[in-house]
Design a protein around this motif. Structure first.
Motif, mmCIF file in Angstrom:
data_model
loop_
_atom_site.group_PDB
_atom_site.id
_atom_site.type_symbol
_atom_site.label_atom_id
_atom_site.label_comp_id
_atom_site.label_asym_id
_atom_site.label_seq_id
_atom_site.Cartn_x
_atom_site.Cartn_y
_atom_site.Cartn_z
ATOM 1 N N ASP A 1 -15.691 -24.402 20.302
ATOM 2 C CA ASP A 1 -15.235 -23.672 21.227
ATOM 3 C C ASP A 1 -13.918 -22.808 20.727
ATOM 4 O O ASP A 1 -13.215 -23.540 20.083
ATOM 5 C CB ASP A 1 -14.824 -24.295 22.546
ATOM 6 N N PRO A 2 -13.674 -21.802 21.022
ATOM 7 C CA PRO A 2 -12.118 -21.175 20.552
ATOM 8 C C PRO A 2 -11.275 -21.795 21.396
ATOM 9 O O PRO A 2 -11.272 -22.330 22.320
ATOM 10 C CB PRO A 2 -12.329 -19.587 21.181
ATOM 11 N N GLY A 3 -9.983 -21.733 20.884
ATOM 12 C CA GLY A 3 -8.710 -22.084 21.457
ATOM 13 C C GLY A 3 -8.572 -23.678 21.180
ATOM 14 O O GLY A 3 -7.518 -24.029 21.627
ATOM 15 N N ALA B 1 -14.406 -14.865 13.879
ATOM 16 C CA ALA B 1 -13.606 -15.949 14.507
ATOM 17 C C ALA B 1 -13.060 -16.671 13.029
ATOM 18 O O ALA B 1 -13.470 -16.535 12.234
ATOM 19 C CB ALA B 1 -14.167 -17.100 15.465
ATOM 20 N N ASP C 1 -7.835 -25.347 30.545
ATOM 21 C CA ASP C 1 -9.015 -24.604 30.567
ATOM 22 C C ASP C 1 -10.399 -24.665 31.610
ATOM 23 O O ASP C 1 -10.321 -25.898 31.950
ATOM 24 C CB ASP C 1 -9.696 -24.784 29.133
ATOM 25 N N ARG D 1 -13.340 -28.765 25.604
ATOM 26 C CA ARG D 1 -13.095 -27.848 24.294
ATOM 27 C C ARG D 1 -13.757 -28.847 23.375
ATOM 28 O O ARG D 1 -13.662 -29.805 23.296
ATOM 29 C CB ARG D 1 -11.720 -27.813 23.774
ATOM 30 N N ARG E 1 -13.226 -24.052 31.664
ATOM 31 C CA ARG E 1 -14.422 -24.466 31.318
ATOM 32 C C ARG E 1 -14.488 -25.949 31.155
ATOM 33 O O ARG E 1 -15.601 -26.604 31.156
ATOM 34 C CB ARG E 1 -14.907 -23.921 29.954
ATOM 35 N N PRO F 1 -10.326 -15.582 17.719
ATOM 36 C CA PRO F 1 -9.483 -15.344 18.936
ATOM 37 C C PRO F 1 -10.076 -16.210 20.055
ATOM 38 O O PRO F 1 -11.099 -16.839 19.993
ATOM 39 C CB PRO F 1 -9.674 -13.902 19.213
ATOM 40 N N THR F 2 -9.073 -16.403 21.058
ATOM 41 C CA THR F 2 -9.710 -17.327 22.260
ATOM 42 C C THR F 2 -10.734 -16.714 22.978
ATOM 43 O O THR F 2 -11.286 -17.179 23.866
ATOM 44 C CB THR F 2 -8.430 -17.604 23.212
ATOM 45 N N THR F 3 -11.106 -15.418 22.662
ATOM 46 C CA THR F 3 -11.946 -14.718 23.587
ATOM 47 C C THR F 3 -13.473 -14.701 22.706
ATOM 48 O O THR F 3 -14.481 -14.261 23.120
ATOM 49 C CB THR F 3 -11.599 -13.257 23.483
ATOM 50 N N ALA F 4 -13.332 -15.551 21.467
ATOM 51 C CA ALA F 4 -14.664 -15.728 20.784
ATOM 52 C C ALA F 4 -15.701 -16.471 21.640
ATOM 53 O O ALA F 4 -15.421 -17.261 22.580
ATOM 54 C CB ALA F 4 -14.323 -16.453 19.565
ATOM 55 N N GLN F 5 -16.922 -16.213 21.379
ATOM 56 C CA GLN F 5 -17.972 -16.858 22.027
ATOM 57 C C GLN F 5 -17.990 -18.261 21.575
ATOM 58 O O GLN F 5 -17.883 -18.441 20.148
ATOM 59 C CB GLN F 5 -19.416 -16.052 21.867
#
Length: 169
Positions: A140-142, A17, A76, A81, A78, A36-40
Motif C-alpha cells: 500500500d502507498p503511504g 511508485a 487512513d 497499511r 482504508r 506517491p500516496t495516490t498509487a494503487q
C-alpha cells in the motif's frame, strides 16, 4: 541485527511508485515512505511489480529468524497499511499495519502512537551463513518505515529497538 530503513543498499522503483527518504522523520535520522500516496496497492506479483528496497545483511548461522519492521503510525480511511518482506528470492510475506481514521482507536493504537512506531513481524529462513539480501516491498502507498530488526539471538538493547548495527559504506 538492526537497520535504519533509510540506509538501504538499492532502491528499485516500479509501476510509477517508489520509496522516498524523508529526513527528520521517525525516531532516528530519516524514514522511508512509499510514494506517491495516490498509487494503487500492489497485491500480486510483488517481486516484479512492487517498488522495493534492498538491504545487504550478513548472517553467521543458518536458521529461521524473526524480522520486525518498525513502521510509523498513520491515519487512513482504508483501515490498514501493508508492506511485504522477504529474503533473497524467497516469496515475500505481507505484513499489515493498523491505520485508524475515526472511532475507537483501542489500546494497541494508543501504545503505537505513544511509542511512535508499530511493530510488524515476519520470519525469514537463512539457508546458509554469509551475505544475503533483505527485500522490502510496497503493498500500500503511504507506508512509512523507520527501522528493521532481525533477531539473530544476540542481546536486543535499547528501549524499543537496538541501535543500528555496524554498516559498511
Amino acid at each position: 541485527m538492526s537497520i535504519d530503513a533509510a540506509h538501504f543498499d538499492r532502491e528499485v522503483p516500479r509501476g510509477g511508485a517508489r520509496w522516498r527518504t524523508v529526513r527528520g522523520l521517525g525516531r532516528r535520522t530519516a524514514a522511508v515512505e512509499a510514494v506517491p500516496t495516490t498509487a494503487q496497492p500492489i497485491t500480486e506479483d510483488l517481486t516484479s511489480r512492487a517498488p522495493e528496497l534492498r538491504y545487504r545483511v550478513r548472517f553467521t548461522t543458518a536458521g529461521t529468524f524473526p524480522v520486525t519492521v518498525f513502521r510509523l503510525p498513520s491515519l487512513d480511511e482504508r483501515g490498514k497499511r501493508r508492506l511485504a518482506v522477504g529474503l533473497d528470492d524467497q516469496p515475500p510475506t505481507v505484513l499489515s499495519g493498523q491505520a485508524i481514521a475515526t472511532g475507537n482507536r483501542g489500546d494497541a493504537w494508543a501504545r503505537n502512537v505513544e511509542e511512535g512506531v508499530e511493530k510488524l513481524t515476519a520470519r525469514v529462513t537463512v539457508s546458509a551463513p554469509g551475505e544475503h539480501v533483505l527485500r522490502l516491498f510496497m503493498v500500500d502507498p503511504g507506508m512509512t518505515v523507520d527501522q528493521i530488526v532481525i533477531e539473530t539471538g544476540g542481546p536486543a538493547g535499547g528501549y524499543l529497538a537496538p541501535p543500528e548495527s555496524y554498516r559498511r559504506t
